[in-house]
Motif scaffolding. Sequence first.
Motif, short mmCIF file in Angstrom:
data_model
loop_
_atom_site.label_atom_id
_atom_site.label_comp_id
_atom_site.label_asym_id
_atom_site.label_seq_id
_atom_site.Cartn_x
_atom_site.Cartn_y
_atom_site.Cartn_z
N UNK A 1 2.71 9.13 -2.36
CA UNK A 1 1.69 10.04 -2.88
C UNK A 1 1.64 11.28 -2.00
N UNK A 2 1.66 12.44 -2.64
CA UNK A 2 1.61 13.70 -1.90
C UNK A 2 0.44 14.52 -2.44
N UNK B 1 7.62 10.38 -7.17
CA UNK B 1 6.45 10.69 -6.33
C UNK B 1 5.24 10.98 -7.21
N UNK B 2 4.07 10.73 -6.66
CA UNK B 2 2.81 11.10 -7.31
C UNK B 2 2.27 12.31 -6.57
N UNK C 1 0.84 -1.18 0.00
CA UNK C 1 0.00 0.00 0.00
C UNK C 1 0.88 1.25 0.00
N UNK C 2 0.49 2.23 -0.79
CA UNK C 2 1.29 3.44 -0.91
C UNK C 2 1.04 4.37 0.28
N UNK C 3 2.13 4.90 0.81
CA UNK C 3 2.04 5.83 1.94
C UNK C 3 1.83 7.23 1.38
N UNK C 4 0.91 7.99 2.00
CA UNK C 4 0.58 9.31 1.49
C UNK C 4 0.54 10.37 2.58
N UNK C 5 0.71 11.61 2.14
CA UNK C 5 0.63 12.76 3.03
C UNK C 5 -0.13 13.87 2.32
N UNK C 6 -0.84 14.64 3.11
CA UNK C 6 -1.54 15.83 2.63
C UNK C 6 -0.76 17.03 3.16
N UNK C 7 -0.25 17.85 2.26
CA UNK C 7 0.45 19.08 2.62
C UNK C 7 -0.40 20.22 2.08
N UNK C 8 -0.80 21.13 2.96
CA UNK C 8 -1.70 22.19 2.49
C UNK C 8 -1.47 23.50 3.22
N UNK C 9 -1.95 24.55 2.58
CA UNK C 9 -2.00 25.89 3.18
C UNK C 9 -3.47 26.29 3.20
N UNK C 10 -3.90 26.89 4.28
CA UNK C 10 -5.28 27.34 4.38
C UNK C 10 -5.35 28.51 5.35
#
Length: 163
Positions: free
Chosen positions: A84-85, A112-113, A1-10
């Motif tokens: 995945x990012x 990276x995706x 399973x691919x490890x993913x992170x959410x990087x965001x500005x809000x």
Amino acid sequence: MKKSIIIYFSRADENYAVGYINKGNTEVIAEYIKEYTNSDIFKVEPLNSYPVSYMDCIEEAKKRTMEHNAPIKEKIPDVSLYDVIYIGSPIYWGGMPEELITALKGYDYSGKIIKPFVTHEGSGLSGVPGQLKEICVGASIEPGLAILGSKAKEANDKVKEWI
């Protein structure tokens, strides 16, 4: 399973088309993504907060964009740990806020995706895919998700479809 992170500005406070909000529109979408992906999550925070007023905020955003000067509170996690990012952003002056650019620069994105998502009030993805191609060299930039900020709280199903 691919490890993913959410990087965001809000940004909360006064927003275009929605008035004063306690949680930024992009953060709402980031939380929906986390719900469906169980990704790690990281919010990019400006070292110097934006003004509460929308009009003052956009002027400050323009200045930071023109000067390419937007320090952040802390660096993003080591992207080498992820496959995945998800990168989330409001649209500021046709692209990502300068803080997000600062956060993303200087890493190896080979293999990276990248899955971009934005909140906006009429500009769609705008220049974000192009910016990500320049910054995240070696990554595969997948089709992004553009959500009207004024409809962010109602976008859960759109996020689920996109995932």
